[in-house]
Design a protein around this motif. Structure first.
Motif, PDB file in Angstrom:
ATOM      1  N   GLY A 176      18.897 101.676  16.861  1.00  0.00           N
ATOM      2  CA  GLY A 176      19.882 102.200  15.927  1.00  0.00           C
ATOM      3  C   GLY A 176      21.254 101.583  16.112  1.00  0.00           C
ATOM      4  N   LEU A 177      21.331 100.458  16.851  1.00  0.00           N
ATOM      5  CA  LEU A 177      22.593  99.799  17.135  1.00  0.00           C
ATOM      6  C   LEU A 177      22.582  98.387  16.552  1.00  0.00           C
ATOM      7  CD1 LEU A 177      22.835 100.882  20.891  1.00  0.00           C
ATOM      8  CD2 LEU A 177      24.132 101.871  18.991  1.00  0.00           C
ATOM      9  N   VAL A 178      23.747  97.736  16.522  1.00  0.00           N
ATOM     10  CA  VAL A 178      23.831  96.347  16.066  1.00  0.00           C
ATOM     11  C   VAL A 178      24.927  95.629  16.847  1.00  0.00           C
ATOM     12  CG1 VAL A 178      25.387  96.982  14.173  1.00  0.00           C
ATOM     13  CG2 VAL A 178      24.117  94.834  14.064  1.00  0.00           C
ATOM     14  N   LEU A 179      24.608  94.430  17.324  1.00  0.00           N
ATOM     15  CA  LEU A 179      25.612  93.605  17.989  1.00  0.00           C
ATOM     16  C   LEU A 179      26.421  92.867  16.929  1.00  0.00           C
ATOM     17  CD1 LEU A 179      23.516  94.001  20.419  1.00  0.00           C
ATOM     18  CD2 LEU A 179      24.458  91.867  21.280  1.00  0.00           C
ATOM     19  N   THR A 180      27.725  93.014  16.977  1.00  0.00           N
ATOM     20  CA  THR A 180      28.591  92.327  16.014  1.00  0.00           C
ATOM     21  C   THR A 180      29.179  91.056  16.601  1.00  0.00           C
ATOM     22  OG1 THR A 180      30.444  93.724  16.735  1.00  0.00           O
ATOM     23  CG2 THR A 180      29.184  94.457  14.818  1.00  0.00           C
ATOM     24  N   ASP A 181      29.103  90.904  17.916  1.00  0.00           N
ATOM     25  CA  ASP A 181      29.605  89.698  18.570  1.00  0.00           C
ATOM     26  C   ASP A 181      28.914  89.565  19.920  1.00  0.00           C
ATOM     27  OD1 ASP A 181      31.353  87.409  18.844  1.00  0.00           O
ATOM     28  OD2 ASP A 181      32.477  88.567  20.309  1.00  0.00           O
ATOM     29  N   PHE A 182      28.670  88.311  20.323  1.00  0.00           N
ATOM     30  CA  PHE A 182      28.046  88.071  21.628  1.00  0.00           C
ATOM     31  C   PHE A 182      28.506  86.715  22.133  1.00  0.00           C
ATOM     32  CE2 PHE A 182      24.784  86.581  24.537  1.00  0.00           C
ATOM     33  CZ  PHE A 182      24.557  87.704  25.325  1.00  0.00           C
ATOM     34  N   LYS A 183      29.018  86.687  23.349  1.00  0.00           N
ATOM     35  CA  LYS A 183      29.491  85.445  23.948  1.00  0.00           C
ATOM     36  C   LYS A 183      28.926  85.288  25.365  1.00  0.00           C
ATOM     37  CE  LYS A 183      33.876  84.845  21.473  1.00  0.00           C
ATOM     38  NZ  LYS A 183      33.648  85.901  20.479  1.00  0.00           N
ATOM     39  N   VAL A 184      28.610  84.041  25.710  1.00  0.00           N
ATOM     40  CA  VAL A 184      28.235  83.693  27.076  1.00  0.00           C
ATOM     41  C   VAL A 184      29.387  82.879  27.648  1.00  0.00           C
ATOM     42  CG1 VAL A 184      26.549  82.584  28.580  1.00  0.00           C
ATOM     43  CG2 VAL A 184      25.801  83.594  26.416  1.00  0.00           C
ATOM     44  N   ASN A 185      30.046  83.430  28.650  1.00  0.00           N
ATOM     45  CA  ASN A 185      31.224  82.755  29.209  1.00  0.00           C
ATOM     46  C   ASN A 185      30.878  81.786  30.326  1.00  0.00           C
ATOM     47  OD1 ASN A 185      32.822  84.230  27.464  1.00  0.00           O
ATOM     48  ND2 ASN A 185      33.235  85.846  28.950  1.00  0.00           N
ATOM     49  N   GLY A 186      29.793  82.059  31.066  1.00  0.00           N
ATOM     50  CA  GLY A 186      29.455  81.172  32.172  1.00  0.00           C
ATOM     51  C   GLY A 186      28.111  81.497  32.779  1.00  0.00           C
TER      52      GLY A 186
END
Length: 333
Positions: A209-219
């Protein structure tokens, strides 16, 4: 209960999530015995949605901001004064749940377990950790409410974050395997990896019931075993390049090194239970192989000088042998 409190309980009220707590994803409006009186006003502010559960069932789902009139069977005085046998409590329960519709942004994440995959180029097992940030919001509030939260009075952003984050390692491992990206290219491919990982994770998030609006891999960071394997590959690559520059193959260079070490390691040979004659034979084999390389006539002088330098660098010949052969070949040149 005092008489004043009793009468105040019968009056209509204003229902709102005032001073919204950013740490909460879902918040149940507190009401004594869940008796929301008829004609009460419900205020839905920006960044909020409301789910109304009446008599045990979802009766309404409000997503638009504004002021709403509450109509129920809980009429002031009548429902309470006539409920002497149930201790003045109405069976007409109305529970009001507010939920956060705005994004929960810039939340840090890190893998708690190693991500494992097989390097597509070097065919070595790779284990690494990763970290970054992500944002999410309630994508399907009714599904989240019915299947994840249940009858709880509140559900925190941190709880939702941990639920999502538990899905990260498997998704990252799967994307790395499908992308066929070698460990050497991971850092340069982080933006593209993040896009693909987010797409994969959202399949899982929808089931919550959720949604990711942004996702980043920093390292990323490799474990010690992977670092050791990478260093070994780097050494082999360096040796292969050096051997090529010296007119040898990597196998030829390694053979000379092995013979050199064996010839020098008499104690090791004795410790291994080998006869002295075997050590002497290895020494003779090493000297023969060394002389074969030094006296080879199938390469030009420049290449032979490179090879000579390589043999000196690797400790296969001595400085005296190097100087002697160098002078001999330069004289011929």
């Amino acid at each position: 209960m005092g008489l004043g409190n009793f009468f105040r309980k019968q009056l209509s009220q204003v229902i709102e999530w005032n001073n919204q707590n950013a740490a909460l994803l879902v918040y149940k409006f507190p009401s004594a015995n869940d008796e929301i009186k008829n004609s009460s006003k419900l205020i839905v502010a920006p960044g909020q949605g409301v789910i109304l559960v009446y008599e045990g069932k979802i009766a309404d789902h409000i997503t638009e901001n504004g002021i709403y009139d509450i109509e129920s069977d809980n009429h002031p005085f009548i429902t309470t004064l006539l409920k002497l046998r149930t201790n003045f409590e109405s069976e007409h329960k109305l529970k009001i749940y507010f939920y956060r519709t705005s994004e929960n942004v810039n939340l840090g994440w890190g893998t708690s377990q190693a991500i494992k995959y097989m390097d597509p180029v070097y065919k070595i097992p790779v284990e690494l950790g990763a970290n970054g940030s992500f944002s999410f919001k309630a994508g399907n509030p009714l599904f989240l409410f019915e299947n994840i939260i249940g009858s709880r009075d509140s559900y925190t952003v941190e709880e939702a974050k941990q639920l999502l984050q538990s899905r990260f390692p498997q998704a990252i491992s799967s994307i790395l395997a499908k992308s066929l990206i070698s460990y050497q290219e991971i850092d340069s491919q982080l933006p593209n990896l993040a896009v693909n990982i987010k797409e994969s994770l959202n399949t899982e998030a929808e089931n919550l019931g959720l949604v990711l609006t942004d996702f980043k891999v920093n390292g990323t960071i490799f474990d010690e075993g992977t670092k050791a394997r990478i260093e070994k590959i780097a050494d082999i690559t360096t040796d292969t390049f050096a051997a090529k520059e010296g007119g040898l193959t990597y196998v030829e260079l390694e053979k000379l090194k092995a013979l050199r070490d064996a010839a020098r390691n008499e104690g090791g040979l004795a410790g291994a239970g080998l006869q002295l004659g075997v050590g002497m034979e290895l020494g003779k084999t090493f000297n023969d192989a060394k002389e074969e390389q030094l006296n080879s006539t199938d390469t030009d002088v420049v290449t032979k000088l490179k090879q000579l330098k390589l043999l000196l660098t690797e400790g296969i010949i001595t400085q005296e042998e190097f100087d002697s052969k160098k002078k001999e070949w330069l004289d011929k040149f």
